[in-house]
Design a protein around this motif. Structure first.
Motif, PDB file in Angstrom:
ATOM      1  N   ILE B   8       8.474   2.513  -3.643  1.00 39.87           N
ATOM      2  CA  ILE B   8       8.081   3.818  -4.159  1.00 39.87           C
ATOM      3  C   ILE B   8       9.359   4.520  -4.584  1.00 39.87           C
ATOM      4  O   ILE B   8      10.255   4.720  -3.766  1.00 39.87           O
ATOM      5  CB  ILE B   8       7.334   4.640  -3.087  1.00 39.87           C
ATOM      6  N   ASP B   9       9.439   4.879  -5.847  1.00 42.36           N
ATOM      7  CA  ASP B   9      10.646   5.490  -6.416  1.00 42.36           C
ATOM      8  C   ASP B   9      11.893   4.679  -6.078  1.00 42.36           C
ATOM      9  O   ASP B   9      12.933   5.236  -5.725  1.00 42.36           O
ATOM     10  CB  ASP B   9      10.803   6.928  -5.897  1.00 42.36           C
ATOM     11  N   GLY B  10      11.755   3.363  -6.152  1.00 43.53           N
ATOM     12  CA  GLY B  10      12.894   2.492  -5.919  1.00 43.53           C
ATOM     13  C   GLY B  10      13.192   2.226  -4.450  1.00 43.53           C
ATOM     14  O   GLY B  10      14.028   1.408  -4.106  1.00 43.53           O
ATOM     15  N   LEU B  11      12.473   2.929  -3.576  1.00 34.82           N
ATOM     16  CA  LEU B  11      12.711   2.774  -2.143  1.00 34.82           C
ATOM     17  C   LEU B  11      11.739   1.739  -1.590  1.00 34.82           C
ATOM     18  O   LEU B  11      10.548   1.784  -1.910  1.00 34.82           O
ATOM     19  CB  LEU B  11      12.434   4.124  -1.473  1.00 34.82           C
ATOM     20  N   GLU B  12      12.243   0.787  -0.783  1.00 35.14           N
ATOM     21  CA  GLU B  12      11.305  -0.177  -0.218  1.00 35.14           C
ATOM     22  C   GLU B  12      10.578   0.454   0.976  1.00 35.14           C
ATOM     23  O   GLU B  12      11.201   0.980   1.886  1.00 35.14           O
ATOM     24  CB  GLU B  12      12.023  -1.450   0.218  1.00 35.14           C
ATOM     25  N   VAL B  13       9.250   0.397   0.922  1.00 31.03           N
ATOM     26  CA  VAL B  13       8.430   1.038   1.944  1.00 31.03           C
ATOM     27  C   VAL B  13       7.536  -0.015   2.573  1.00 31.03           C
ATOM     28  O   VAL B  13       6.900  -0.796   1.878  1.00 31.03           O
ATOM     29  CB  VAL B  13       7.543   2.147   1.315  1.00 31.03           C
ATOM     30  N   ARG B  14       7.522  -0.076   3.896  1.00 35.21           N
ATOM     31  CA  ARG B  14       6.620  -1.007   4.586  1.00 35.21           C
ATOM     32  C   ARG B  14       5.473  -0.194   5.166  1.00 35.21           C
ATOM     33  O   ARG B  14       5.668   0.872   5.743  1.00 35.21           O
ATOM     34  CB  ARG B  14       7.354  -1.737   5.712  1.00 35.21           C
ATOM     35  N   THR B  15       4.285  -0.709   5.005  1.00 36.60           N
ATOM     36  CA  THR B  15       3.130   0.011   5.557  1.00 36.60           C
ATOM     37  C   THR B  15       2.080  -1.001   5.978  1.00 36.60           C
ATOM     38  O   THR B  15       2.199  -2.196   5.714  1.00 36.60           O
ATOM     39  CB  THR B  15       2.567   1.026   4.534  1.00 36.60           C
ATOM     40  N   ARG B  16       1.002  -0.511   6.611  1.00 36.72           N
ATOM     41  CA  ARG B  16      -0.049  -1.430   7.049  1.00 36.72           C
ATOM     42  C   ARG B  16      -1.002  -1.702   5.898  1.00 36.72           C
ATOM     43  O   ARG B  16      -1.158  -0.870   4.987  1.00 36.72           O
ATOM     44  CB  ARG B  16      -0.805  -0.843   8.241  1.00 36.72           C
ATOM     45  N   LYS B  17      -1.615  -2.852   5.917  1.00 32.47           N
ATOM     46  CA  LYS B  17      -2.616  -3.184   4.907  1.00 32.47           C
ATOM     47  C   LYS B  17      -3.782  -2.214   5.051  1.00 32.47           C
ATOM     48  O   LYS B  17      -4.201  -1.883   6.169  1.00 32.47           O
ATOM     49  CB  LYS B  17      -3.098  -4.618   5.140  1.00 32.47           C
ATOM     50  N   MET B  67      -5.229   1.841  -3.086  1.00 34.49           N
ATOM     51  CA  MET B  67      -4.725   1.098  -1.940  1.00 34.49           C
ATOM     52  C   MET B  67      -3.323   0.564  -2.252  1.00 34.49           C
ATOM     53  O   MET B  67      -3.085   0.048  -3.346  1.00 34.49           O
ATOM     54  CB  MET B  67      -5.640  -0.100  -1.630  1.00 34.49           C
ATOM     55  N   ALA B  68      -2.453   0.676  -1.278  1.00 35.38           N
ATOM     56  CA  ALA B  68      -1.120   0.089  -1.438  1.00 35.38           C
ATOM     57  C   ALA B  68      -1.252  -1.430  -1.404  1.00 35.38           C
ATOM     58  O   ALA B  68      -2.023  -1.965  -0.606  1.00 35.38           O
ATOM     59  CB  ALA B  68      -0.215   0.564  -0.320  1.00 35.38           C
ATOM     60  N   GLU B  69      -0.549  -2.084  -2.308  1.00 34.20           N
ATOM     61  CA  GLU B  69      -0.590  -3.554  -2.330  1.00 34.20           C
ATOM     62  C   GLU B  69       0.807  -4.116  -2.201  1.00 34.20           C
ATOM     63  O   GLU B  69       1.784  -3.470  -2.585  1.00 34.20           O
ATOM     64  CB  GLU B  69      -1.231  -4.043  -3.635  1.00 34.20           C
ATOM     65  N   ASP B  70       0.848  -5.327  -1.683  1.00 33.33           N
ATOM     66  CA  ASP B  70       2.140  -5.978  -1.497  1.00 33.33           C
ATOM     67  C   ASP B  70       2.831  -6.154  -2.855  1.00 33.33           C
ATOM     68  O   ASP B  70       2.207  -6.590  -3.821  1.00 33.33           O
ATOM     69  CB  ASP B  70       1.923  -7.347  -0.831  1.00 33.33           C
ATOM     70  N   GLY B  71       4.089  -5.757  -2.914  1.00 33.59           N
ATOM     71  CA  GLY B  71       4.854  -5.952  -4.138  1.00 33.59           C
ATOM     72  C   GLY B  71       4.635  -4.900  -5.214  1.00 33.59           C
ATOM     73  O   GLY B  71       5.193  -4.974  -6.297  1.00 33.59           O
ATOM     74  N   MET B  72       3.800  -3.918  -4.918  1.00 33.76           N
ATOM     75  CA  MET B  72       3.507  -2.860  -5.884  1.00 33.76           C
ATOM     76  C   MET B  72       4.770  -2.033  -6.166  1.00 33.76           C
ATOM     77  O   MET B  72       5.567  -1.798  -5.261  1.00 33.76           O
ATOM     78  CB  MET B  72       2.444  -1.953  -5.254  1.00 33.76           C
ATOM     79  N   ALA B  73       4.979  -1.633  -7.420  1.00 36.59           N
ATOM     80  CA  ALA B  73       6.100  -0.746  -7.739  1.00 36.59           C
ATOM     81  C   ALA B  73       5.532   0.583  -8.233  1.00 36.59           C
ATOM     82  O   ALA B  73       4.848   0.629  -9.252  1.00 36.59           O
ATOM     83  CB  ALA B  73       7.000  -1.379  -8.784  1.00 36.59           C
ATOM     84  N   VAL B  74       5.796   1.633  -7.469  1.00 36.35           N
ATOM     85  CA  VAL B  74       5.193   2.932  -7.759  1.00 36.35           C
ATOM     86  C   VAL B  74       6.278   3.939  -8.091  1.00 36.35           C
ATOM     87  O   VAL B  74       7.347   3.934  -7.479  1.00 36.35           O
ATOM     88  CB  VAL B  74       4.409   3.429  -6.514  1.00 36.35           C
ATOM     89  N   ARG B  75       5.999   4.767  -9.110  1.00 37.75           N
ATOM     90  CA  ARG B  75       6.913   5.882  -9.362  1.00 37.75           C
ATOM     91  C   ARG B  75       6.116   7.181  -9.261  1.00 37.75           C
ATOM     92  O   ARG B  75       4.997   7.285  -9.735  1.00 37.75           O
ATOM     93  CB  ARG B  75       7.563   5.736 -10.726  1.00 37.75           C
ATOM     94  N   THR B  76       6.700   8.168  -8.603  1.00 35.01           N
ATOM     95  CA  THR B  76       5.918   9.376  -8.311  1.00 35.01           C
ATOM     96  C   THR B  76       6.381  10.593  -9.103  1.00 35.01           C
ATOM     97  O   THR B  76       5.716  11.613  -9.110  1.00 35.01           O
ATOM     98  CB  THR B  76       6.018   9.740  -6.820  1.00 35.01           C
ATOM     99  N   ARG B  77       7.549  10.524  -9.731  1.00 41.06           N
ATOM    100  CA  ARG B  77       8.074  11.770 -10.274  1.00 41.06           C
ATOM    101  C   ARG B  77       8.701  11.601 -11.652  1.00 41.06           C
ATOM    102  O   ARG B  77       9.771  12.113 -11.924  1.00 41.06           O
ATOM    103  CB  ARG B  77       9.102  12.336  -9.294  1.00 41.06           C
ATOM    104  N   THR B  78       8.014  10.877 -12.553  1.00 40.88           N
ATOM    105  CA  THR B  78       8.539  10.770 -13.918  1.00 40.88           C
ATOM    106  C   THR B  78       8.217  12.066 -14.658  1.00 40.88           C
ATOM    107  O   THR B  78       7.332  12.828 -14.255  1.00 40.88           O
ATOM    108  CB  THR B  78       7.879   9.609 -14.667  1.00 40.88           C
ATOM    109  N   GLU B  79       8.934  12.306 -15.725  1.00 43.38           N
ATOM    110  CA  GLU B  79       8.707  13.538 -16.496  1.00 43.38           C
ATOM    111  C   GLU B  79       7.277  13.579 -17.042  1.00 43.38           C
ATOM    112  O   GLU B  79       6.646  14.625 -17.090  1.00 43.38           O
ATOM    113  CB  GLU B  79       9.739  13.658 -17.625  1.00 43.38           C
ATOM    114  N   GLU B  80       6.761  12.389 -17.401  1.00 45.02           N
ATOM    115  CA  GLU B  80       5.398  12.326 -17.929  1.00 45.02           C
ATOM    116  C   GLU B  80       4.374  12.774 -16.869  1.00 45.02           C
ATOM    117  O   GLU B  80       3.474  13.563 -17.141  1.00 45.02           O
ATOM    118  CB  GLU B  80       5.106  10.883 -18.337  1.00 45.02           C
ATOM    119  N   LEU B  81       4.544  12.253 -15.651  1.00 45.68           N
ATOM    120  CA  LEU B  81       3.649  12.636 -14.557  1.00 45.68           C
ATOM    121  C   LEU B  81       3.732  14.137 -14.288  1.00 45.68           C
ATOM    122  O   LEU B  81       2.725  14.816 -14.123  1.00 45.68           O
ATOM    123  CB  LEU B  81       4.029  11.880 -13.273  1.00 45.68           C
TER     124      LEU B  81
END
Lengths: 153, 916
Positions: B8-17, B67-81
Motif C-alpha cells: 500500500i503506497d509502496g509499503l509492504e503490509v501483512r494482513t490476514r486473509k 478484499m485484500a489479496e496477496d501481491g496486490m499493489a494499492v495506491r491511496t493518494r494519487t492526485e487523480e484519487l
C-alpha cells in the motif's frame, strides 16, 4: 386485527418466504387485501419476517401508494402533473372535492371515497387525467368527473 | 490463520486473509478517509471517499468493500484519487447542507483560543460552536483532500435540535452516513433508528422522540457518529483532557471503559475496544449513569450518632470509637458484611480483618442473595462454582438456553453476544415466566410458572434420554452417578410436567431436541433460577442436563451463571464468605487454615460463620451485637426487609461504610465515607472470572477514603500494624496471589492490559477461558437425583397472585447509585407493578392506577402497568425504589443448602389503592 384477517395475511407472507427484497411487493399485496396497512400489521409483519419495524415503516411511509391510515372503498386520483395542470386539472380537482365535500388527501365520513393528488400518472397526452379505482379517465371534463362519481354511488 | 502480503503506497503490509484493503491500510497506520465505514459494521461502500487505485484494475474500487489479496499493489493518494474525492465530498456537503464554516473558514485557526467560551452557545451552526469541532471526521476528510470551498449554494436546514435524556440530536450536522442506523440494527439488534426520507431533501433520522420509542439509550449511535450530529451533553462544553481505562461499576459483565476527564469531572465515557468483554459496547448505565460519582449527596466526612442524630465528625474520633467498640465484641458476637461493589483487595482485607482481628468467620456479602445456590450446586456437581466458559464464546454457540435471566435488561452487553449468535445461525431457547426481549428472537419460548424449573429441566432431560440423544461417551468417561439419575426419570411423565409447569409438552420436546442436537449448547442463567428455596436443585438439574449431552469443557458450551454485581465473583473468590478462605479454601480444612495462620501469624477460628440471613436472626436473638457493613444496603435488598431493619436498629453497634447515606447507613452508629470505583485503584473479577484492573479517575470527595485504606487503618489500630500496612493495592494483590492458588499468577503488571481469567496458578500461565476441559475440578462430574419441591409459599385464595421480582435496564439494585442520575430517573422514576391485562380487567385495575400489593409480611403501593410481559396470575416488581420497598413483601424462606432466600416467588394480593 381480527383472526380472519390474520389467515389471509399469513397466506400472503408465505408467498414471499425465502425471497429477498420482497417488502414493497408484500406491502402492496397486503394492502390489496386490507385497503391499508394498520400499525398492528407492521408489528406482526416484523415479528413474522424478522425485518425491523422501523424499516417497514420507512418503506411504507416513503411510498404514497401505501396507505398508513384507513382509506375509502373507492380511490380517486387526480393527476396534477405539468401537462394535466395546464389543461385544467386544478378545476377537475376542485370540482371533485366539492362534489365529495372533502379536501384532497381526505376520506369521506362514510368511508366511501378517498381523494388524492398525484404528481404524474405517466400518460400526459391524455390530460387532464384522473383514475377511479385504478381505471384511467383521459380528457376529463367536469361532466365526465361527475359521471364517474355517480357511477360509483 | 492465512497471512497475505500486499503493498500500500509502496509499503509492504501483512494482513490476514479476508481483511479488506481499508482494514489492511488502517492496521498499517495509513489513513484513508471513510465516512460510512466503521469497524463494527459490515461495509456498504456508500460514501465513496475510500476509493483507491489497484494496479491492473481500470476502475477505482472502494477500499472498504475490496478484499485484500496477496501481491496486490494499492495506491491511496494519487492526485487523480484526490480530485475525485474532492468532487465527492463537495457533492456530499452540498446535498446534505452541512454547515461549512467549520471546514473552510480561512480564520478558523485564529479563533482557537475562543473555542471554549464560544461553544457554550446553545445552537450549533457550524464553526467552533459544534460540539465535535476538532474531532470531526468530516474535518479530517476535508483536510486530507485539501478541499477549500464548495461551488454549490447550501442553506441551513434549520431542523430543531432534538433533546434526548443524555444526548442531543442535531440533524443539521448529519451527513446521512447511516452509521447510527446500522449500529442500532447490526450491533445492538434494536433497529430503533431509521431514515426519515423527505421529499424536499430535508432527510434526517427518525424517530423524532427516542423517549417514546423502544430506544435503550445505550449510546452506541453517539459513539459512531462522525460529525457533531449526535453528541452527549456531558461533553458538549468540555473536551476530555485525560483518559483513564477502568471497569464499569454496575453489573458483572465487566465492561472496560475509557473515562475522559476535564478539570476534575467525568465528561466522556466510551467502551474500550479490542480484547475486552464488551469490545466498545456499553449499556445506558455504564455509558450515561456515572453521574452518581460526582453527586452532591456523596458522603464527605465520617458521621457519628450523637443524641440520636448522625453528626459530622473527624476520622480520628470515628476510628477510635470503632476500635473501642470492636475490641469489646471480638469473636462470634461480631459480624461483617463485605461488598460486591468493592475491589478484590478490599474484600480480601475485610475478611482478613474479620478472621484475624475479630476472630470470627461471620463474614458474608450479597452473593448470598444472588448466586449462593450456584456456588453450592456447581461446587457439588463439578467442584468449582463459576461460569464455565467465556462471554465471547457465546457468539459461537449452536444453541443457547437462557433460563431465569432477563439478559437484555440485566446484562445488556451479554445479550448482544446472544443476538450475534442468532445472526450466525444459533438456535435460541428462552425459558422464562416473563416475556423478555429475547423472546422475539427465540426459536422456542418455554413460559413456565415461576418456581417450577426443576420439573421443566427434568422434562428436558427425560426427552433427551427417551430419544437417545445423550452423549454416552462423555457420561461414561467423565461422570458418575448416571444410573440412579436415569432410573429416577423412568416414572416422570411429560404430561405431568406440562401440568405443573404450564408448558405444552410438545414445546418441551422441541426445546430438548434443539438443545441436544444443535450443540455446542450453552446454558445462560441468572437470578430467576437461583433465588428459590430450591435454587440449589435448579442448578443441579441444569448440571445434569449439560452433562448428559456432553456440553461441558468445550468451547461455546457449559453452564454460565451471569453474576449481578461488578465484583460479586471477586468477593466470593476473596473469601468474603463464612465457610471459606480466599480461593474457596475451607476454614474447616486444617492444612488450608494452617497456611493462613502461618502467614497472618495467629490462630484462626475453624468454625464456619453465620450466613447473611442467619446474621440478622442472630441479632434478634442477641447473639450478635456488633456489625460492620461495607457498601451494602440490606434494608432494601434483603427479603422481608422490615424484619432486617428491625434487626439493624436492635444491634448494639453498627458501622456502615458507604458512598451515600443509604437507607442502611441511616440506621448506623458510625458512618464512614468511602470512595466509589472511580476514586481508587484495584481489581474487579467479572462474571467470566476475568481479573481486571480498576484505576483511579478522580480525587475522592471531601475526606472520603478508599475502603482498603479504612479497613487497613482499623486493622492497624487494633494491634496488627504488621498485617495491615500496604503502600498501595498492588501489594495487597501480591499477598492474595501468594495465598490463593487460582490467583497465583495474577499481578498488576500482567493484567495491565486485558486482564486474566482464573484459574491462573503461575506467573507464566495464560489464564483459563474454559473450565473442566480435561476433567472436572472434583474429578468426575456427578449426576444428582432430584424431585420437585414446590416453592415455600404458593398462591391461595387469600393471596392469589405470584409476585416475582427483578431488575430493569435503567436502574441498578437498590438504586443507591442510579437514582442519583437525573437522566436515568427520567427513563423511570417510580415502581410499576407489571400485571397481565386479563388480571387487570378482572380486578378493575387500569394502566396507571395506584395498586396496593400485600403479602403476609407487609404491603406497598405502586402504580400498575398492564402488560403481556407478565403472564396471568403473575405480578412483577423491581427493588430499585426505596419509597416502594418491594422486599417487605418477599419471603425469607431459605434454600436448605445455600441459605439463599426465595426472592423470586411469594404470594400476594392486589387491590386498587385509590378506592374508587
Amino acid at each position: 386485527m381480527d383472526a380472519v384477517d390474520l389467515v389471509k395475511v399469513d397466506e400472503i407472507i408465505e408467498r414471499y418466504r425465502g425471497q429477498e427484497g420482497f417488502l414493497i411487493q408484500l406491502l402492496l399485496d397486503l394492502q390489496g387485501e386490507l385497503n391499508w396497512i394498520p400499525r398492528d400489521l407492521i408489528d406482526y409483519l416484523s415479528e413474522r419476517s424478522g425485518v425491523p419495524r422501523s424499516q417497514i415503516y420507512r418503506i411504507a411511509s416513503f411510498y404514497k401508494a401505501i396507505n398508513l391510515s384507513p382509506v375509502g372503498r373507492h380511490m380517486i386520483h387526480v393527476c396534477m402533473g405539468t401537462a394535466c395542470q395546464v389543461r385544467g386539472a386544478q378545476k377537475v380537482l376542485d370540482y371533485t372535492a366539492s362534489k365529495l365535500s372533502i379536501k384532497p388527501e381526505e376520506t369521506t365520513p362514510d368511508q366511501a371515497f378517498t381523494l388524492r393528488k398525484v404528481n404524474c400518472l405517466g400518460c400526459c397526452s391524455m390530460g387532464p387525467v384522473m383514475t377511479v379505482d385504478g381505471e384511467y379517465h383521459g380528457g376529463v371534463t367536469l361532466e365526465a368527473a361527475e359521471k364517474a362519481l355517480k357511477d360509483l354511488r | 490463520m492465512d497471512e497475505i502480503a500486499l503493498t500500500i503506497d509502496g509499503l509492504e503490509v501483512r494482513t490476514r486473509k479476508g481483511a479488506t484493503v481499508l482494514q489492511a491500510a488502517r492496521e498499517a497506520g495509513i489513513y484513508i478517509p471513510a465516512l460510512c465505514d466503521h469497524p463494527d459494521l459490515s461495509p456498504i461502500g456508500s460514501c465513496k471517499l475510500c476509493i483507491v487505485e489497484v494496479e491492473g484494475q481500470k476502475a477505482y474500487p472502494t477500499a472498504c468493500t475490496t478484499m485484500a489479496e496477496d501481491g496486490m499493489a494499492v495506491r491511496t493518494r494519487t492526485e487523480e484519487l484526490q480530485e475525485m474525492r474532492r468532487h465527492t465530498l463537495e457533492m456530499l456537503l452540498a446535498l446534505t447542507n452541512h454547515p461549512t464554516s467549520c471546514l473552510f473558514c480561512d480564520r478558523k485557526d485564529e479563533c482557537g483560543d475562543l473555542r471554549e467560551c464560544m461553544r457554550k452557545f446553545p445552537m450549533a451552526v457550524g464553526c467552533r460552536y459544534c460540539p465535535n469541532d476538532g474531532e470531526c471526521e468530516l474535518q479530517a476528510a476535508v483536510e486530507y483532500t485539501a478541499l477549500d470551498r464548495i461551488r454549490y449554494e447550501t442553506s441551513y436546514r434549520n431542523h430543531p435540535v432534538l433533546r434526548e435524556p443524555f444526548f442531543d440530536r442535531d440533524y443539521n450536522l448529519c451527513i446521512l452516513c447511516s452509521r447510527c442506523v446500522r449500529t442500532c440494527r447490526e450491533v445492538r439488534g434494536e433497529a430503533v433508528l431509521d431514515f426519515d426520507i423527505d421529499y424536499h431533501r430535508q432527510h434526517s433520522i427518525g424517530p423524532v422522540s427516542l423517549l417514546d420509542s423502544d430506544c435503550k439509550f445505550c449510546g452506541a449511535c453517539v459513539d459512531v457518529c462522525p460529525t457533531g450530529a449526535l453528541r452527549a451533553r456531558s461533553e458538549r462544553w468540555e473536551r476530555p483532557e485525560d483518559f483513564v481505562t477502568t471497569v464499569c461499576p454496575f453489573c458483572g459483565v465487566g465492561c472496560v471503559m475509557d473515562i475522559g476527564v476535564a478539570s476534575g469531572h467525568i465528561v466522556r465515557v466510551r467502551g474500550t475496544r479490542g480484547d475486552t468483554p464488551n469490545n466498545g459496547q456499553l449499556c445506558v448505565k455504564g455509558r450515561f449513569g456515572l453521574d452518581f460519582v460526582e453527586s452532591r449527596e456523596r458522603l464527605k466526612t465520617p458521621l457519628i450518632r450523637k443524641g440520636g442524630e448522625l453528626v459530622a465528625a473527624g476520622w480520628d474520633e470515628a476510628l477510635s470509637l470503632i476500635v473501642d467498640r470492636f475490641s469489646r465484641s471480638k469473636g462470634d458476637r461480631f459480624a461483617l458484611l463485605s461488598s460486591a461493589k468493592c475491589t478484590n483487595e478490599e474484600n480480601y482485607l475485610a475478611q482478613k480483618l474479620c478472621r484475624l482481628v475479630m476472630e470470627t468467620n461471620n463474614v458474608d456479602h450479597c452473593a448470598r442473595l444472588c448466586h449462593a445456590s450456584t456456588v453450592a450446586a456447581l461446587a457439588a456437581a463439578f467442584g468449582s462454582g463459576a461460569m464455565t466458559n467465556s462471554i465471547d464464546e457465546l457468539a459461537g454457540a449452536g444453541c443457547i438456553l437462557i433460563i431465569g435471566s432477563n439478559t437484555p435488561e440485566q446484562h445488556p452487553v451479554i445479550a448482544l453476544k446472544i443476538k450475534e449468535a442468532k445472526r450466525r445461525g444459533a438456535k435460541i431457547i428462552v425459558a422464562n415466566p416473563r416475556q423478555i426481549g429475547l423472546c422475539s428472537i427465540a426459536d422456542v419460548w418455554l413460559r413456565q410458572t415461576p418456581g417450577t424449573d426443576v420439573p421443566l429441566i427434568l422434562g428436558l432431560c427425560k426427552v433427551i434420554l427417551d430419544e437417545g440423544l445423550i452423549d454416552e461417551q462423555f457420561i461414561r468417561e467423565r461422570c458418575e452417578g448416571f444410573d440412579p439419575f436415569r432410573d429416577s426419570l423412568a416414572d416422570l411423565s411429560l404430561d405431568e410436567v406440562g401440568e405443573i409447569t404450564g408448558v405444552e409438552p410438545e414445546l418441551i420436546r422441541d426445546a430438548a431436541r434443539i438443545y441436544a442436537q444443535k450443540g455446542p449448547s450453552s446454558i445462560v442463567y441468572s437470578m430467576g433460577i437461583t433465588q428459590h428455596s430450591h435454587g440449589t436443585e435448579n442448578i443441579l438439574a441444569l448440571a445434569n442436563l449439560a452433562m448428559m449431552t456432553g456440553n461441558l469443557g468445550k468451547p461455546s458450551s457449559g453452564i454460565n451463571p451471569l453474576r449481578g454485581q461488578n465484583n460479586v465473583q471477586g468477593a466470593c473468590d476473596m473469601g468474603a464468605l463464612p465457610n471459606v478462605f480466599p480461593g474457596y479454601q475451607p476454614v474447616v480444612g486444617d492444612e488450608q487454615r494452617k497456611k493462613f495462620e502461618e502467614r497472618w501469624k495467629k490462630g484462626l477460628p475453624n468454625k464456619p460463620g453465620l450466613t447473611l440471613m442467619e446474621i440478622f436472626s442472630a441479632i434478634e436473638e442477641g447473639e450478635v451485637d456488633c456489625m460492620y457493613i461495607i457498601g451494602e444496603n440490606p434494608v432494601i435488598s434483603d427479603p422481608d426487609a422490615a424484619h432486617v431493619a428491625e434487626a439493624l436498629e436492635k444491634v448494639g453497634f453498627l458501622v456502615v461504610q458507604e458512598i451515600f447515606l443509604s437507607e442502611t447507613a441511616a440506621l448506623a452508629d458510625v458512618v464512614l465515607p468511602a470512595t466509589s470505583f472511580a476514586e481508587k485503584d484495584g481489581t474487579f473479577t467479572n462474571t467470566e472470572r476475568r481479573v481486571q484492573r480498576v484505576r483511579k479517575v478522580l480525587e475522592p470527595p471531601g475526606d472520603a477514603r478508599p475502603d482498603w485504606m479504612i479497613i487497613s487503618e482499623i486493622g492497624r489500630r487494633m494491634g496488627r500494624p504488621d498485617q495491615f500496612t500496604y503502600s498501595d493495592p498492588s501489594k495487597i494483590m501480591e499477598e492474595i496471589s501468594s495465598l490463593t492458588p487460582s490467583y497465583g499468577g495474577i499481578s498488576y503488571d500482567r493484567i495491565d492490559e486485558g486482564g486474566l481469567q482464573w484459574p491462573c496458578p503461575t506467573p507464566d500461565h495464560p489464564g483459563t477461558g474454559i473450565l473442566h476441559r480435561d476433567g472436572f475440578t472434583r474429578g468426575k462430574g456427578i449426576f444428582s437425583v432430584l424431585t420437585y419441591r414446590p416453592s415455600a409459599e404458593l398462591p391461595d385464595e387469600e393471596y392469589p397472585f405470584i409476585l416475582t421480582t427483578g431488575r430493569i435496564l435503567c436502574h441498578f439494585h437498590t438504586g443507591t447509585m442510579t437514582r442519583k442520575v437525573s437522566g436515568l430517573n427520567l427513563l423511570r422514576d417510580e415502581e410499576l407493578v407489571e400485571i397481565n391485562p386479563a388480571d387487570g380487567i378482572a380486578l378493575g385495575i387500569e394502566d396507571g392506577d395506584l395498586v396496593e400489593v400485600s403479602s403476609r409480611r407487609g404491603k406497598v403501593t405502586a402504580r400498575a402497568m398492564l402488560t403481556e410481559r407478565s403472564s396471568p396470575g403473575v405480578a412483577f416488581m423491581t427493588f430499585h425504589f426505596a419509597e416502594t420497598p418491594t422486599n417487605v413483601l418477599t419471603n425469607p424462606a431459605l434454600d436448605p443448602v445455600a441459605k439463599i432466600p426465595e426472592l423470586k416467588v411469594c404470594a400476594v394480593k392486589l387491590s386498587r389503592a385509590d378506592g374508587d
